[in-house]
Each structure stands twice: as structure tokens, then as C-alpha cells.
Design an enzyme around this catalytic site. Structure first.
Site, PDB file in Angstrom:
ATOM      1  N   GLY A   9       8.223  -4.256 -37.835  1.00 24.40           N
ATOM      2  CA  GLY A   9       6.874  -4.587 -38.318  1.00 24.40           C
ATOM      3  C   GLY A   9       6.817  -5.945 -38.980  1.00 24.40           C
ATOM      4  CB  ALA A  10       8.808  -8.882 -38.701  1.00 29.74           C
ATOM      5  CB  SER A  11       3.592  -8.933 -35.919  1.00 30.75           C
ATOM      6  OG  SER A  11       3.277  -7.600 -36.272  1.00 30.75           O
ATOM      7  CG  ASP A  66       5.008   3.687 -31.806  1.00 31.14           C
ATOM      8  OD1 ASP A  66       5.478   3.848 -32.951  1.00 31.14           O
ATOM      9  OD2 ASP A  66       4.045   4.345 -31.367  1.00 31.14           O
ATOM     10  CG  ASN A  93       8.073  -4.243 -43.366  1.00 35.36           C
ATOM     11  OD1 ASN A  93       7.669  -4.205 -44.536  1.00 35.36           O
ATOM     12  ND2 ASN A  93       7.285  -4.628 -42.360  1.00 35.36           N
ATOM     13  CB  SER A 158       5.242   2.630 -51.169  1.00 36.97           C
ATOM     14  OG  SER A 158       4.026   2.617 -51.899  1.00 36.97           O
ATOM     15  CE1 TYR A 171       2.025   4.052 -46.728  1.00 40.96           C
ATOM     16  CE2 TYR A 171       1.838   4.300 -49.111  1.00 40.96           C
ATOM     17  CZ  TYR A 171       2.194   3.547 -48.006  1.00 40.96           C
ATOM     18  OH  TYR A 171       2.742   2.284 -48.181  1.00 40.96           O
ATOM     19  CB  ILE A 204       1.999  -6.169 -51.269  1.00 40.04           C
ATOM     20  CG1 ILE A 204       3.168  -5.543 -52.063  1.00 40.04           C
ATOM     21  CG2 ILE A 204       2.382  -7.527 -50.686  1.00 40.04           C
ATOM     22  CD1 ILE A 204       3.723  -6.352 -53.211  1.00 40.04           C
TER      23      ILE A 204
END
Ligand code: NAP
Length: 267
Positions: A9-11, A66, A93, A158, A171, A204
Site C-alpha cells: 500500500g505504498a501508492s 490485493d 502498511n 493504529s 477496524y 495522520i
């Protein structure tokens, strides 16, 4: 030879901030994303520029997968193996918030399953595959370059790992599970020279928190966090960079709070 890192998930958002913090250190990077190829390519280009500005030459690859899907996780690891040969750092991440913030008494099983698959099961079994690969390549690496024998796995959890938000219980449960994954993998992998860490961000500024920006603006101004500002992807990236640079060599299973002091109890 450069160290290598895979960041899921680094985009965008925090993952992008982590990639931009590792690039100037001279890590070759594998940028994983789910859908947004243009953003992943932009992050890759920005990482190359950041490395060059720091006088480093790095290689950056992008791969769509995914992480909730076993076949796509396997393809991601296989891509990493053929691109880099070995891996020094995995950063778990990628993660999602529920599409609807539903009260605990209304929340659906579908949302729960989706959140658990993406935020907990995906990182768990991706880490299992990567850890096996790291162990398998350990002896060869130690022979060729002893400085690379210390590898790391970082989970981005988190403050929701311990904070009850009744409108997104799925979550919270997924992130509490991630905190236990860190303890489990840290205990299991220590003898293989693999340090495992939990980086625990607070509020964040990313696309994920965009929809609740006004609410959090107010809460922060009213003193929710002792450091009265939003966190940034760069704040999280710098914590990951500290671990990546071996600045915590006698620590594993450690929680690094990047939350402006949210976790402090005050009176
Ligand atoms: P974000 O801005 O929504 O970015 C999410 C990233 O994850 C994107 O790169 C996205 O790829 C990728 N992604 C989403 N689902 C994926 C999947 N199934 N497989 C692979 N990649 C996937 O989120 P963020 O705020 O940066 O959050 C990153 C992590 O930090 C999450 O684990 C989140 O729970 C955690 N976190 C965030 C905050 C916060 O306040 N923002 C606080 C604490 C913890 P695409 O671009 O292709 O969609």
C-alpha cells in the site's frame, strides 16, 4: 549492494511516506498497490528523485496485488524474489477503513470479513511467506555480506489497536489483531535475526482520514493530542527509517507510537 524493501500500500498516504523516507537511505523499493497504478508510478518516480538528490542510485518497482487474496500475495512475493533476489525489510502498511462507519449494533458481517481479510489475515500470511524466504536466504546472506544478516518486518497498526471506536469496531478488532501478530512473529523470528516492530500511528492526514477531517480538526484543536497537530506520512516514514537503519538493534516486538502523545494518560 543496496538493501531491499517491500512496502504494501505504498501508492498513497502513509505507505508513500515510508517509501519516500527509505529512498534517500539507498533502499531498492517494491511499491505494492491495489488499484491506483498512476499513484504508484508517481511514488516510484518521486522515490527515484529523492534518492538521486541524496546521491544514491536505487531501483524501484511497482506491483499490483490485493493483499487480502492468497493468490495475489503469492504473486507479489514471487515478483519480489525475481526482482530483488532477497529482502531486507517488509513493511505491512496496506489497510482499509470500513466503507461505512456503522454503530456496533448495526455493523455487518460483510464489512467485518473484508476488514479482517485486508488488515489482519493479509499481513499475517504475507509475513509468513516473507519470513520463510528470509530464513531460507539467511545463511547465504550472512556469508556474502554480514552487515545484511539483520532483517526486519514492520507492521503499521493504529491507536485503534487499543482505542474503542464503537462506529468502526471491525477496524479496531483488525488492528488489535495486528498488535498480537507483532508479538507472535517477534518471538518466533528473533533467533533468525529478524526484528519485528509495530509502528502505531495516531491521526495522520491521508485519504483515509479525509472524510472525517473537520471532526479531527476540532478534536486536535481541543487538545485530544498533547502535540496539537495532525500527523503526516513523513512522521511515520521517519520512524520506519529509524528501524531500517538498525537504530534499535536490541529491540524486537517493540511498539513505536507515532501519535503526537495520544496514548498518554493525563490528569
Ligand atoms: P490510504 O491513504 O487510504 O492509502 C491506502 C494504501 O493502501 C493505498 O496505497 C492503497 O492502494 C493500499 N491498499 C488498500 N487496500 C489494499 C489491498 N487490499 N491490497 C494492497 N494495497 C491496498 O491509507 P493510509 O491512511 O495511508 O493508511 C495506511 C495504513 O496506516 C493502514 O493500515 C491504516 O489502517 C494505517 N493507519 C492510518 C491512520 C491514519 O490516520 N491515516 C492512522 C493509523 C493507522 P491504492 O492506491 O491502489 O488504492
Amino acid at each position: 549492494m543496496n538493501r531491499t524493501a517491500l512496502i504494501t500500500g505504498a501508492s498513497r498516504g502513509i505507505g508513500r511516506g515510508i517509501a519516500l523516507a527509505l529512498a534517500p537511505l539507498g533502499h531498492d523499493l517494491l511499491i505494492n498497490y491495489a488499484r491506483n497504478e498512476a499513484a504508484a508510478r508517481q511514488t516510484a518516480a518521486d522515490c527515484l528523485a529523492a534518492a538521486r538528490a541524496a546521491g544514491r542510485e536505487i531501483r524501484v518497482e511497482c506491483h499490483r496485488a490485493d493483499i487480502a487474496r492468497a493468490d495475489e500475495r503469492a504473486a507479489l512475493v514471487s515478483f519480489a524474489r525475481s526482482a530483488f533476489g532477497q529482502l531486507d525489510l517488509l513493511v505491512n502498511n496496506a489497510g482499509i477503513a470500513p466503507s461505512v462507519r456503522a454503530d456496533l449494533l448495526e455493523a455487518t458481517e460483510d464489512s467485518f470479513d473484508h476488514l479482517i481479510a485486508t488488515n489482519l489475515k493479509g499481513p499475517c500470511f504475507l509475513t509468513q511467506q516473507v519470513a520463510r524466504w528470509m530464513i531460507e536466504s539467511q545463511e547465504r546472506l550472512a556469508r556474502e555480506d554480514a552487515s545484511r544478516s539483520s532483517r526486519k518486518i514492520i507492521f503499521i497498526s493504529s491507536i485503534s489497536a487499543y482505542t474503542a471506536s464503537v462506529n468502526r469496531g471491525d477496524y479496531c478488532v483488525s488492528k488489535a489483531g495486528v498488535a498480537m501478530l507483532v508479538k507472535l512473529f517477534a518471538a518466533r523470528l528473533a533467533t533468525h535475526g529478524i526484528g519485528v516492530y509495530e509502528v502505531r500511528p495516531g491521526i495522520i492526514a491521508t485519504d483515509m482520514t479525509g472524510p472525517v477531517k473537520d471532526k479531527y480538526d476540532r478534536l486536535i484543536a481541543d487538545g485530544l493530542t498533547p502535540i496539537r497537530r495532525w500527523g503526516t506520512p513523513e512522521d511515520v516514514g521517519r520512524a520506519v527509517a529509524a528501524i531500517a537503519q538498525d537504530l534499535l538493534p536490541f529491540s524486537t516486538g517493540e511498539v513505536i507510537n507515532v501519535d503526537g502523545g495520544f496514548h498518554l494518560r493525563t490528569l
